[in-house]
Design a protein around this motif. Structure first.
Motif, short mmCIF file in Angstrom:
data_model
loop_
_atom_site.label_atom_id
_atom_site.label_comp_id
_atom_site.label_asym_id
_atom_site.label_seq_id
_atom_site.Cartn_x
_atom_site.Cartn_y
_atom_site.Cartn_z
N ALA A 298 -1.83 1.51 17.05
CA ALA A 298 -1.80 1.77 18.47
C ALA A 298 -3.19 1.59 19.19
O ALA A 298 -2.95 1.36 20.52
N GLN A 299 -4.15 1.40 18.32
CA GLN A 299 -5.35 1.25 18.91
C GLN A 299 -5.61 -0.34 19.03
O GLN A 299 -6.70 -0.65 19.31
N ASP A 300 -4.72 -1.16 18.54
CA ASP A 300 -4.93 -2.49 18.45
C ASP A 300 -5.64 -2.95 17.60
O ASP A 300 -6.39 -3.93 17.29
N VAL A 301 -5.58 -2.31 16.25
CA VAL A 301 -6.44 -2.29 15.05
C VAL A 301 -5.45 -2.89 14.05
O VAL A 301 -4.65 -2.03 13.68
N GLU A 302 -5.42 -4.13 13.60
CA GLU A 302 -4.45 -4.71 12.54
C GLU A 302 -4.84 -4.31 10.99
O GLU A 302 -5.93 -4.60 10.89
N THR A 303 -3.97 -3.46 10.47
CA THR A 303 -4.25 -3.09 9.10
C THR A 303 -3.28 -3.76 8.16
O THR A 303 -2.35 -4.12 8.79
N LYS A 304 -3.58 -3.95 6.84
CA LYS A 304 -2.52 -4.29 5.87
C LYS A 304 -2.52 -3.19 4.71
O LYS A 304 -3.54 -2.56 4.51
N VAL A 305 -1.42 -3.46 3.77
CA VAL A 305 -1.23 -2.63 2.58
C VAL A 305 -1.10 -3.68 1.47
O VAL A 305 -0.35 -4.58 1.34
N HIS A 306 -2.21 -3.63 0.55
CA HIS A 306 -2.38 -4.63 -0.70
C HIS A 306 -2.37 -3.75 -2.13
O HIS A 306 -3.18 -3.32 -2.15
N TYR A 307 -1.03 -3.40 -2.57
CA TYR A 307 0.47 -3.85 -2.10
C TYR A 307 1.38 -2.70 -1.90
O TYR A 307 1.00 -1.94 -2.89
N PRO A 308 2.13 -2.84 -0.93
CA PRO A 308 2.92 -1.50 -0.80
C PRO A 308 3.90 -1.14 -2.04
O PRO A 308 4.34 0.07 -2.04
N ILE A 309 4.31 -1.87 -2.78
CA ILE A 309 5.44 -1.76 -3.86
C ILE A 309 4.71 -2.34 -5.17
O ILE A 309 4.53 -3.51 -5.30
N PRO A 310 4.62 -1.50 -6.02
CA PRO A 310 3.96 -2.05 -7.48
C PRO A 310 4.98 -2.98 -8.09
O PRO A 310 6.19 -3.12 -7.77
N CYS A 311 4.47 -3.91 -8.88
CA CYS A 311 5.22 -4.93 -9.56
C CYS A 311 6.59 -4.32 -10.07
O CYS A 311 7.60 -4.91 -10.01
N HIS A 312 6.49 -3.08 -11.02
CA HIS A 312 7.59 -2.65 -11.78
C HIS A 312 8.50 -1.95 -10.72
O HIS A 312 9.80 -1.50 -11.22
N GLN A 313 8.26 -1.93 -9.49
CA GLN A 313 9.36 -1.10 -8.49
C GLN A 313 9.85 -2.22 -7.39
O GLN A 313 10.72 -1.91 -6.57
N GLN A 314 9.33 -3.47 -7.79
CA GLN A 314 10.11 -4.55 -7.05
C GLN A 314 11.39 -4.94 -7.62
O GLN A 314 11.87 -4.73 -8.57
N ASP A 315 12.26 -5.55 -6.48
CA ASP A 315 13.72 -5.77 -7.17
C ASP A 315 13.70 -7.01 -8.16
O ASP A 315 14.50 -6.88 -8.98
N ALA A 316 12.51 -7.77 -8.15
CA ALA A 316 12.58 -8.87 -9.02
C ALA A 316 12.41 -8.26 -10.50
O ALA A 316 12.87 -8.87 -11.31
N TRP A 317 11.88 -7.08 -10.62
CA TRP A 317 11.45 -6.64 -11.88
C TRP A 317 12.88 -6.20 -12.58
O TRP A 317 13.44 -5.06 -12.45
N SER A 318 13.28 -6.97 -13.65
CA SER A 318 14.31 -6.63 -14.64
C SER A 318 14.03 -6.58 -15.90
O SER A 318 14.91 -6.89 -16.61
N LEU A 319 12.84 -6.05 -16.07
CA LEU A 319 12.19 -6.10 -17.26
C LEU A 319 12.51 -4.74 -18.10
O LEU A 319 13.58 -4.23 -17.94
N GLN A 320 11.55 -4.15 -18.66
CA GLN A 320 11.47 -3.11 -19.31
C GLN A 320 11.89 -1.82 -18.31
O GLN A 320 11.25 -1.94 -17.17
N ASP A 321 12.74 -0.99 -18.35
CA ASP A 321 13.18 0.09 -17.55
C ASP A 321 11.94 1.26 -17.92
O ASP A 321 11.31 1.24 -19.16
N GLY A 322 12.08 2.27 -16.81
CA GLY A 322 11.31 3.53 -17.46
C GLY A 322 9.84 3.11 -17.47
O GLY A 322 8.93 3.86 -17.99
N VAL A 323 9.10 2.17 -16.83
CA VAL A 323 7.75 1.89 -16.74
C VAL A 323 7.19 3.24 -15.81
O VAL A 323 7.77 3.32 -14.43
N SER A 324 6.06 3.57 -16.28
CA SER A 324 5.46 4.82 -15.54
C SER A 324 4.24 4.31 -15.46
O SER A 324 3.41 4.57 -16.39
N LEU A 325 3.77 4.45 -14.02
CA LEU A 325 2.14 4.12 -13.95
C LEU A 325 1.88 5.16 -12.71
O LEU A 325 1.72 4.52 -11.47
#
Ligand SMILES: Cc1ncc(COP(=O)(O)O)c(C=O)c1O
Length: 361
Positions: A298-325
């Protein structure tokens, strides 16, 4: 005032003549692939990093993938890394056919060396520490663990080109992988990457793999097309002399953020006797991350999140279940990257600082 997150247009205006000269000189040679610029750049990078060899490739992702191919890491093997990196890190592991095994991180978003050994099995072949945000991970301990268990260390140094660790820019991994993507501190005007190594055999394999397996006139193995263009190599050579000044300015601004905001948000810290971070990004952590990001927007300051979804929570992750970090997952809700560039003006930085402070009062 409007403060962007990405300063590439500003940089291209400032560097226009340098870019133009690099393009013109190369375009006139008529030599666009694997010519003099690529060889010259590889020698210059090896000298800058303090490594025996550097092979340029077409991206940081390929640097990781080809390193694993060259080290014969393949199906059935496990590679230990983190879950808070850009998806390319685990993507490269899976592209090589291996399985990424994720380890949690410390407060500073870097791999927790205390958690590595519990993940080592007879299938483990390598550790990939990610020097996220440009801060080197604890390489002394990681290299020692790798040596004890006979593992390779492949640095994901995509974000840390130019960082110094215990007096070195190349941290004694078997291979260190760099990205020259436009959003990196040291970048070309498209995709690019490189692998540094002290191992001659590995260097020779990488030279073959990046160019269809060709060794001299013949293909000794099947490889890939992962060559860095002459134009990009020429651009990287042209901007190399200004890199250290650029890194110093980023560091100076990062320290100013820390001094001005350290009482309100969690800010990066490091041991100056051990490292000089490269500050690819400047990440703060706060429980009110989403509210702060919305306020800054709202103040016109642009920010980012690196990264909002950890790799093991991405849809692409079909490896081990139950990874907890737990730390990785907790941090993904708290991290916020503030604008940082060597070209950000003093007024712009003061405006960002003032806006953050106003949010908290
Ligand atoms: C930590 C990390 N690893 C790997 C990569 C992949 O590099 P590239 O985009 O050059 O393929 C990136 C860059 O985006 C990165 O930030």
């Amino acid at each position: 005032m409007k403060v962007p997150f990405i300063f590439l247009k500003r940089e291209s205006r400032q560097e226009w003549e340098v870019y133009q000269r690099a393009f013109e000189v190369t375009a006139r040679t008529g030599m666009y692939i694997l010519g003099e610029n690529v060889s010259k750049l590889e020698r210059a990078l090896a000298s800058y990093l303090g490594a025996a060899y550097v092979v340029t490739v077409n991206s940081g992702t390929d640097a990781l993938f080809l390193s694993m191919r060259a080290l014969d890491i393949a199906t059935g093997d496990e590679v230990i890394t983190v879950g808070n990196s850009f998806i390319a890190t685990v993507g490269a592991v899976t592209a090589a056919g291996a399985t990424p095994v994720l380890v949690d991180v410390l407060d500073d978003q870097l791999i927790d060396p205390d958690r590595i050994e519990e993940k080592i099995t007879e299938k483990t072949k390598a550790i990939i520490p990610v020097h996220l945000t440009g801060r080197p991970a604890d390489m002394q301990r990681i290299n020692a663990i790798a040596k004890k268990h006979g593992l390779f260390v492949i640095d994901d140094a995509a974000q840390s080109f130019g960082a110094v660790y215990r007096g070195k820019r190349y941290f004694d991994a078997h291979a260190a992988c760099y990205s020259f993507h436009p959003l990196k501190n040291y970048h070309c005007l498209g995709d690019g990457g490189a692998i540094a190594t002290n191992n001659e055999t590995l260097n020779r394999k990488l030279l073959q793999l990046r160019n269809h397996g060709i060794n001299g006139r013949f293909s000794g193995c099947f490889g890939y097309n992962s060559r860095l263009d002459e134009i990009q190599a020429s651009l990287l050579l042209s901007v190399m002399p200004s890199l250290d000044e650029k890194l110093r300015e980023r560091r100076r601004k990062a320290v100013h953020y820390i001094d001005a905001l350290g009482d309100l948000v969690h800010v990066p810290s490091w041991d100056e006797a051990v490292m000089e971070p490269a500050f690819q990004t400047f990440v703060v952590q706060t429980d009110q991350r989403d509210e702060l990001a919305a306020f800054l927007h709202a103040q016109d300051v642009e920010t980012k999140v690196h990264y909002p979804i950890p790799c093991h929570q991405q849809d692409a992750w079909s490896l081990q279940d139950g990874v907890s970090l737990p730390v990785t997952e907790m941090q993904s809700g708290k991290i916020l990257s503030l604008p940082l560039s060597h070209l950000m003006t003093e007024q712009e930085q003061e405006y960002v600082i003032d806006s953050v402070r106003r949010f908290f009062v």
